[in-house]
Design a protein around this motif. Structure first.
Motif, short mmCIF file in Angstrom:
data_model
loop_
_atom_site.label_atom_id
_atom_site.label_comp_id
_atom_site.label_asym_id
_atom_site.label_seq_id
_atom_site.Cartn_x
_atom_site.Cartn_y
_atom_site.Cartn_z
N PHE A 1 50.48 -19.67 22.32
CA PHE A 1 49.21 -19.63 21.59
C PHE A 1 48.26 -20.62 22.24
N PHE A 2 47.16 -20.10 22.78
CA PHE A 2 46.14 -20.92 23.42
C PHE A 2 45.07 -21.29 22.40
N GLY A 3 44.47 -22.48 22.57
CA GLY A 3 43.45 -22.94 21.65
C GLY A 3 42.26 -22.02 21.53
N SER A 4 42.04 -21.20 22.53
CA SER A 4 40.94 -20.24 22.51
C SER A 4 41.20 -19.09 21.54
N GLY A 5 42.41 -19.00 20.99
CA GLY A 5 42.75 -17.92 20.08
C GLY A 5 43.53 -16.80 20.73
N GLU A 6 43.97 -16.99 21.97
CA GLU A 6 44.78 -15.97 22.65
C GLU A 6 46.26 -16.20 22.31
N THR B 1 48.69 -25.75 32.68
CA THR B 1 47.81 -26.16 33.76
C THR B 1 46.39 -25.69 33.42
N PRO B 2 45.38 -26.11 34.19
CA PRO B 2 44.01 -25.64 33.91
C PRO B 2 43.86 -24.12 34.00
N ARG B 3 44.80 -23.44 34.66
CA ARG B 3 44.70 -21.99 34.83
C ARG B 3 45.48 -21.21 33.76
N GLY B 4 46.23 -21.91 32.93
CA GLY B 4 47.05 -21.23 31.93
C GLY B 4 48.42 -21.89 31.85
N VAL C 1 47.82 -16.28 31.94
CA VAL C 1 46.44 -16.75 31.91
C VAL C 1 46.02 -17.01 30.46
N GLY C 2 45.34 -18.14 30.24
CA GLY C 2 44.84 -18.48 28.92
C GLY C 2 44.01 -19.74 29.00
N ARG C 3 43.19 -19.98 27.96
CA ARG C 3 42.26 -21.10 27.96
C ARG C 3 42.56 -22.05 26.81
N GLY C 4 42.47 -23.33 27.11
CA GLY C 4 42.64 -24.34 26.08
C GLY C 4 44.07 -24.82 25.96
N ASP D 1 43.88 -11.43 20.13
CA ASP D 1 42.76 -12.36 20.03
C ASP D 1 42.52 -12.66 18.56
N VAL D 2 42.67 -13.92 18.19
CA VAL D 2 42.44 -14.35 16.81
C VAL D 2 41.43 -15.48 16.83
N ALA D 3 41.04 -15.95 15.64
CA ALA D 3 40.08 -17.05 15.56
C ALA D 3 40.63 -18.28 16.25
N PRO D 4 39.85 -18.93 17.11
CA PRO D 4 40.35 -20.14 17.79
C PRO D 4 40.75 -21.22 16.79
N HIS D 5 41.92 -21.79 17.01
CA HIS D 5 42.38 -22.92 16.21
C HIS D 5 43.63 -23.47 16.87
N ASP D 6 44.13 -24.58 16.37
CA ASP D 6 45.36 -25.19 16.88
C ASP D 6 46.52 -24.48 16.21
N GLY D 7 46.97 -23.36 16.80
CA GLY D 7 47.94 -22.49 16.14
C GLY D 7 49.19 -22.25 16.94
#
Length: 415
Positions: free
Chosen positions: A158-163, A103-106, A137-140, A184-190
């Motif tokens: 794994f969120f696109g924001s790198g979380e 969802t938009p909130r995670g 909670v997470g972004r992307g 927290d890692v580098a943002p990517h499609d992971g």
């Protein structure tokens, strides 16, 4: 309160497997030799306080509509129950029990209240009260990776924001969201893929795309072990272990004698078809399927550690492997039919009539295809239908359920 969905027509229920006791000599047809992840599971039979063991698989279809209403259809008694109201959801993943909805909130986690526990040579089936467990909670955009157990181990997000978040699956079974660790890692499609007490975490290369996986210990600390995996783009858990798809093949991660083993399964030499970007198959089986493109299908056998490329007899939008004795492969055609394919020869065995053509044309949700040992299930959002197909009987449509709202997202639960 449960309501009864109209079945069109109301035909006989799918035949169910009988539960086998712990002293059973013969495993069910869907089990395999004790060489997979289930062999190292605990001996509590997947029991959870407040759950009731039942005599047959409590199969269901859990859907989410445009408003975010989570609705569970019990395939045994044909009743539908509203489980939660999440608001707008974009994607869904399931381990057969928990529904992870983006969802938009995670990510919202919902317990469907039905699951199967694999005891290697037989199975145990459980029902409990369904409930909304909580939010991560997470972004992307998020990729969710789960194991074959819905009562122990971990679930990786794994969120696109790198979380990157590892959840305690046992805590989810107790109705709580507990993060074992958050990185927290580098943002990517992971992706963060649990394997026993360890995990595989993707890291990006110079182009920003996932280029390798690193091994993490139970606390989320790097062990120093890493494996190249160019353009890592998908993951799935099979009877044998966890798969991470790469541009040139796949990595297979297993736990053997409490030691993590990661092996590479390269695509065949001179293969002119791209690697699949997603995998799908029947829960608890070693073989999964993925599209190379609309006209070709990859089958990955994780027990034999081998690939097979089939020419699709009809253009396909989705594909999944049943991995039964007849090697059935089931696909959704680009015009909304369900096609049954011989996984050995690639021959077309049967097709349904158009079931989700309007959904594919109008873009009202994406039809989703899931399979179990005896049936395939297809959601048709624009048509407001859920279809049950007997793939072994000339793709006969056994039951069709009308839904009150478009079933935009679908997860097969109780498996």
């Amino acid at each position: 309160m449960p309501t009864r969905l109209a079945a069109v027509p109301a035909l006989a229920l799918a035949t169910s497997l009988a539960v086998a006791g712990c002293g059973a000599d013969e495993p069910p047809a869907s089990s395999a030799p004790p060489d997979g992840p289930a062999a190292s599971a605990s001996d509590d039979h997947g029991e959870v306080a407040g759950a009731v063991e039942v005599d047959e698989p409590p199969l269901g279809l859990t859907t989410i509509d445009r408003a975010g209403v989570v609705r569970h259809l019990d395939l045994l008694d044909e009743t539908a129950t509203d489980l939660a109201d999440l608001g707008r959801a974009r994607a869904v993943h399931t381990d057969g029990r928990f529904v992870f909805a983006q969802t938009p909130r995670g990510v919202e986690v919902v317990d469907s209240g039905v699951w199967t526990w694999d005891h290697v040579d037989h199975f145990h089936y459980y029902r409990a009260e369904p409930r909304q467990v909580g939010r991560v909670v997470g972004r992307g955009p998020v990729t969710v990776a789960t194991t074959s157990s819905s009562t122990s181990g971990g679930s990786g997000l794994f969120f696109g924001s790198g979380e990157a978040v590892m959840l305690d699956t046992g805590a989810l079974a107790d109705g709580e969201v507990v993060e074992r660790y958050r990185l927290d890692v580098a943002p990517h499609d992971g992706m963060l893929v649990p394997v026993g007490d360890a995990a595989l975490l993707t890291e990006p290369g110079p182009t920003g795309r996932a280029a390798r996986v690193v091994v993490l210990d139970a606390e989320g600390r790097p062990t120093g072990e890493e494996h190249p995996c160019r353009h890592a783009a998908s993951t799935v858990t099979t009877r044998v272990g966890a798969v991470v798809g790469c541009a040139d093949g796949a990595l297979l991660a297993t736990v053997e004698d409490d030691v993590l083993q990661v092996r590479r399964i390269d695509l065949p030499p001179r293969a002119d078809a791209p690697a699949p970007t997603s995998f799908a198959g029947r829960d608890g089986r070693p073989t999964v399927a993925g599209l190379a493109d609309a006209g070709r299908v990859w089958l990955l056998d994780t027990r034999e550690e081998s690939w097979r490329l089939l020419d699709a007899p009809v253009p396909l939008a989705q594909v999944t492997a049943v991995d039964d004795d007849d090697e059935h492969v089931v696909g959704l055609t680009t015009d909304g039919r369900v096609a049954v394919i011989d996984g050995g020869s690639g021959d077309l065995l049967a097709t349904t009539g158009p079931l989700a053509g309007r959904s594919l044309r109008d873009g009202v949700g994406v039809p989703t295809l899931v399979v179990d040992q005896q049936r395939a299930y297809l959601s048709a959002p624009a048509e407001r239908r859920l279809h049950e197909i007997d793939f072994a009987d000339d793709a006969r449509v056994a039951r069709t359920f009308r839904t009150p709202t478009p079933p935009l997202l679908l997860a097969g639960t109780g498996r």
